[in-house]
Motif scaffolding. Sequence first.
Motif, PDB file in Angstrom:
ATOM      1  N   UNK A 156      66.169  37.340  34.492  1.00 56.50           N
ATOM      2  CA  UNK A 156      66.380  35.903  34.691  1.00 56.50           C
ATOM      3  C   UNK A 156      66.975  35.282  33.428  1.00 56.50           C
ATOM      4  N   UNK A 203      63.475  40.530  37.491  1.00 58.03           N
ATOM      5  CA  UNK A 203      62.298  40.268  36.664  1.00 58.03           C
ATOM      6  C   UNK A 203      62.655  39.196  35.630  1.00 58.03           C
ATOM      7  N   UNK A 204      61.678  38.843  34.844  1.00 56.50           N
ATOM      8  CA  UNK A 204      61.842  37.740  33.911  1.00 56.50           C
ATOM      9  C   UNK A 204      62.949  37.990  32.877  1.00 56.50           C
ATOM     10  N   UNK A 205      63.032  39.174  32.236  1.00 56.59           N
ATOM     11  CA  UNK A 205      64.140  39.376  31.293  1.00 56.59           C
ATOM     12  C   UNK A 205      65.503  39.221  31.979  1.00 56.59           C
TER      13      UNK A 205
END
Lengths: 224, 224, 224, 224
Positions: free
Chosen positions: D77, D73-75
């Motif tokens: 990344x 997920x984005x965090x």
Amino acid sequence: MNKSRIEAFSDGVFAIAITLLVLTIAQPAGYGNLGHELAKRWPSLAAFVVSFAIIGIMWLNHHSLFGHFQRIDRPLFYLNLLLLLTITFLPYPTGVLGEALHRRQGTQTAAVLYAVAMAVNAWAWSALWLYASHRRRLLAASFPEEERALATLMFTIGAVFYTLAIGVAFLNAYALLALQAALALYYALDPVGRRPRRGKRRGATPELPVTEAPKSPGDPAVTS
Amino acid sequence: MNKSRIEAFSDGVFAIAITLLVLTIAQPAGYGNLGHELAKRWPSLAAFVVSFAIIGIMWLNHHSLFGHFQRIDRPLFYLNLLLLLTITFLPYPTGVLGEALHRRQGTQTAAVLYAVAMAVNAWAWSALWLYASHRRRLLAASFPEEERALATLMFTIGAVFYTLAIGVAFLNAYALLALQAALALYYALDPVGRRPRRGKRRGATPELPVTEAPKSPGDPAVTS
Amino acid sequence: MNKSRIEAFSDGVFAIAITLLVLTIAQPAGYGNLGHELAKRWPSLAAFVVSFAIIGIMWLNHHSLFGHFQRIDRPLFYLNLLLLLTITFLPYPTGVLGEALHRRQGTQTAAVLYAVAMAVNAWAWSALWLYASHRRRLLAASFPEEERALATLMFTIGAVFYTLAIGVAFLNAYALLALQAALALYYALDPVGRRPRRGKRRGATPELPVTEAPKSPGDPAVTS
Amino acid sequence: MNKSRIEAFSDGVFAIAITLLVLTIAQPAGYGNLGHELAKRWPSLAAFVVSFAIIGIMWLNHHSLFGHFQRIDRPLFYLNLLLLLTITFLPYPTGVLGEALHRRQGTQTAAVLYAVAMAVNAWAWSALWLYASHRRRLLAASFPEEERALATLMFTIGAVFYTLAIGVAFLNAYALLALQAALALYYALDPVGRRPRRGKRRGATPELPVTEAPKSPGDPAVTS
């Protein structure tokens, strides 16, 4: 034109540009008082970190954006090449800004150079989007129509903000660096990349390859 | 020999060479009058942009060309390696030309070096094509026979033009740089890459992996 | 351990090392008599070309060799890492040798450094092969048993030759560079990579992904 | 978010950072007594080898770790981007440490810089793991629950050790370099990567893409 190979080529350029940034950190002039020499070069390290974050976040947004394209044509390839040009160029103004800040000479000029480089980059992003999204030229069917105008607005606002940042560069180099970091953090929230997920909830194709896995309800807020 | 891994290796070399170009932009000698220092270095930036465009366009044509190959053999690998040698070398004459132009010393020699490097590159392209296309040695069945002679003619003319450009280098370094930019733009129109599409209309296999998606009637003319 | 990702990582390292070599070509000390300055640096260009050919040919042989492995384990990964270390190091002795030859100072030392670096590289290749092939530990079933001893012999002879080349380096630096070029050309003929094809004729699996497509009878002799 | 493209991007950054390290080896100051000049620079070579081993081993552990993630997920990344930042930065302290050791000036400061860079790297690893493994947020179902606490303990201990190593840097630069090499060798044994294999024996999914092929009983002990 093979979309995945153009993405792979772009990924390579992003990966190299982000790694080459380390070469822009100013070397100590002498080793006699190394601690002092290194400490004086902190602006060089700060410029490195900001540019690193910018390129890393851009990679993610590039990845999201290309996920919304159904195909790639020759003009888009050249617009993408222009975008890559502005990204591979970034180590140059980064090095100059870091050096100027630690020498305390030419800081205004160096900040303007950095701001102009980032503004040209923002225009390249906008041109890429406008070309690809005009009349949905290259957009995937799953990209919701109601998000298109919003994305266009956001790319335009982005280009305007980065252009206005040149004015900040004339005022203060540190303020420019902080502003660039703030703008990067804003893009880290990925306003465009989030749209399709909403569209998906309204029934778009679930097999779109680059969308995120559905988030669990307990998923924490996006942070950088 | 695995064609896709050789393509991936070549893609990597192209991506790195294009990104390393930024290291050829001359650093300011001093920061006291940074604006003036940077302005004096514009030829260095111009050489960077021209070489960047050249490598980017070559990547696309390499990609198209290899799309017409059915397989790769060992001699082709070595001809490709020779081509990559001429591409990875390009940052050297680019840096020398940019430096010579901003110092206003040795510009003729630097322009000749650049022109010779590009001519050798053009010969490597021609050798690659002649080897691969001779008696359709490595060509895919979908590559139309009537395009083969035309492509050979165009690669030959290209090699001749790049060789003649050495003469221009003796006359004026800026003219050489402009000519190289013009030649790159010509190749950006991809005369060879367009052929198969016509062939496709005549019934070639539609699953050829690297051909472009069919263009819509409203597709704008190819621009760079 | 995922074989294809280790291959991709290795490919990346090869591609970067081969492209970084351009940074080893000595820059002109002045631009007043640029033609003379560049001409004096031809040994630097020669060392660049030889090292480029060496890394390019090694890439192909690495690619062939890994094609004969069924799987990769942790010790092989570390032996491969050792091999990559010797390859990424190559730009250093290349730059030193080119510089020493054009300054006409320290040529013997520089040649010995280059020869030692190449000998360590040859030992790493041999260690990799011996580990992987001992009792067919990691070899694919399609690799013919009768070729195994031959390949071991050739890797051993290679290591011996590269070790003996250190002696040549003590005699003459140009002779060492020519010898290294000759050894690279010998490996360009790929004695090991060719074996399995013969094995295939005797009935090995045709779907082995990295073997070459069958050559047509009119296939020209392998040249570099 | 497409996991394999983030892995490929990370692989690219690792490959480039490991290859750029060669640029940190100090060039000879003169060629008159080249043997002596090179011999004096052995600490520079030693720092290069240690950093090379560190990045190579980290690549393998990154590869293993991401194999245990079901999605990204984005965090995660951004935590991965932070990790990559600490890895691309490594050539800087490597070059400074090598230079300080051969000049015998500023060695303590250079060692502390290196140790701090490695400690920040260890914290980034821990943060990545803690975020991904907390309540099994991103873990694949095949990752055995009983290994999770153990892995957390090991990442925490690792971060503590790397932080304590800063103290060693204050005492002696060579001791710090040796300690860093020893810590890298410890991680080369991959305490986390080995867990799932045991899990597999207890019935986890065999199609997990990054686990190693089952080892034959005669498989030798893991060595580096």
